[in-house]
Design a protein around this motif. Structure first.
Motif, mmCIF file in Angstrom:
data_model
loop_
_atom_site.group_PDB
_atom_site.id
_atom_site.type_symbol
_atom_site.label_atom_id
_atom_site.label_comp_id
_atom_site.label_asym_id
_atom_site.label_seq_id
_atom_site.Cartn_x
_atom_site.Cartn_y
_atom_site.Cartn_z
ATOM 1 N N ILE A 251 1.442 9.141 11.025
ATOM 2 C CA ILE A 251 1.072 7.733 10.899
ATOM 3 C C ILE A 251 2.164 6.809 11.411
ATOM 4 N N TYR A 252 3.410 7.243 11.346
ATOM 5 C CA TYR A 252 4.500 6.378 11.783
ATOM 6 C C TYR A 252 4.578 6.268 13.303
ATOM 7 N N SER A 253 3.806 7.078 13.998
ATOM 8 C CA SER A 253 3.786 6.978 15.454
ATOM 9 C C SER A 253 2.947 5.797 15.935
ATOM 10 N N TYR A 254 2.223 5.161 14.999
ATOM 11 C CA TYR A 254 1.407 4.003 15.349
ATOM 12 C C TYR A 254 2.117 2.723 14.913
ATOM 13 N N ALA B 229 -8.359 -6.463 8.064
ATOM 14 C CA ALA B 229 -7.011 -6.271 7.506
ATOM 15 C C ALA B 229 -6.152 -5.528 8.502
ATOM 16 N N LEU B 230 -4.855 -5.725 8.396
ATOM 17 C CA LEU B 230 -3.903 -5.065 9.278
ATOM 18 C C LEU B 230 -2.631 -4.778 8.515
ATOM 19 N N MET B 231 -2.036 -3.646 8.817
ATOM 20 C CA MET B 231 -0.713 -3.349 8.268
ATOM 21 C C MET B 231 0.085 -2.618 9.328
ATOM 22 N N PHE B 232 1.390 -2.625 9.164
ATOM 23 C CA PHE B 232 2.258 -1.925 10.080
ATOM 24 C C PHE B 232 2.571 -0.540 9.543
ATOM 25 N N ALA B 233 2.849 0.383 10.445
ATOM 26 C CA ALA B 233 3.066 1.764 10.024
ATOM 27 C C ALA B 233 4.266 1.866 9.090
ATOM 28 N N ALA B 234 5.229 0.968 9.260
ATOM 29 C CA ALA B 234 6.396 0.935 8.384
ATOM 30 C C ALA B 234 6.476 -0.439 7.732
#
Length: 122
Positions: A28-31, A49-54
């Motif tokens: 998931i952190y590759s996105y 909705a949106l969120m960042f991988a980190a």
């Protein structure tokens, strides 16, 4: 190749809840970012909705603020959308999306899944 597989859609009465899941290929952190948008018949696509991988920064569409919550489980490479206090106007196909090229509220995702139907009856 990016694969996003949604699940958890269904039919529910107004006021009910559903939790959508999105299994993401790879880590998931590759996105850079992940999110959800929806499409209802005869209506324009709506960013949900949106969120960042980190990190913990999240964004929500005005129509779902306070009712929907996006989250992730990095160990399972899965993104979730918890939907509470559902309304008939939430009825739509919900798509999980990734790798945004733009900023909220125009994330311009490069990839999205097949979608899952959510139907809310009054």
């Amino acid at each position: 190749q990016v694969q996003l597989v949604e699940s958890g859609g269904g039919s529910v009465q107004a006021g009910g809840s559903l939790k959508l899941s999105c299994a993401v290929s790879g880590h998931i952190y590759s996105y850079y970012c992940l999110g959800w948008f929806r499409q209802a018949p005869g209506k324009e696509r709506e960013e949900v909705a949106l969120m960042f991988a980190a990190g913990d920064l999240t964004f929500y569409g005005d129509s779902v603020k306070g009712r929907f919550t996006i989250s992730r489980d990095s160990a399972k490479n899965t993104v979730y959308l918890q939907m509470n206090s559902l309304k008939p106007e939430d009825t739509a196909i919900y798509y999980c999306a990734a790798r945004c090229n733009g900023q909220w509220p125009y994330p311009a995702y490069r990839d999205w899944g097949q979608g899952t139907q959510v139907t809310v009856s009054s």
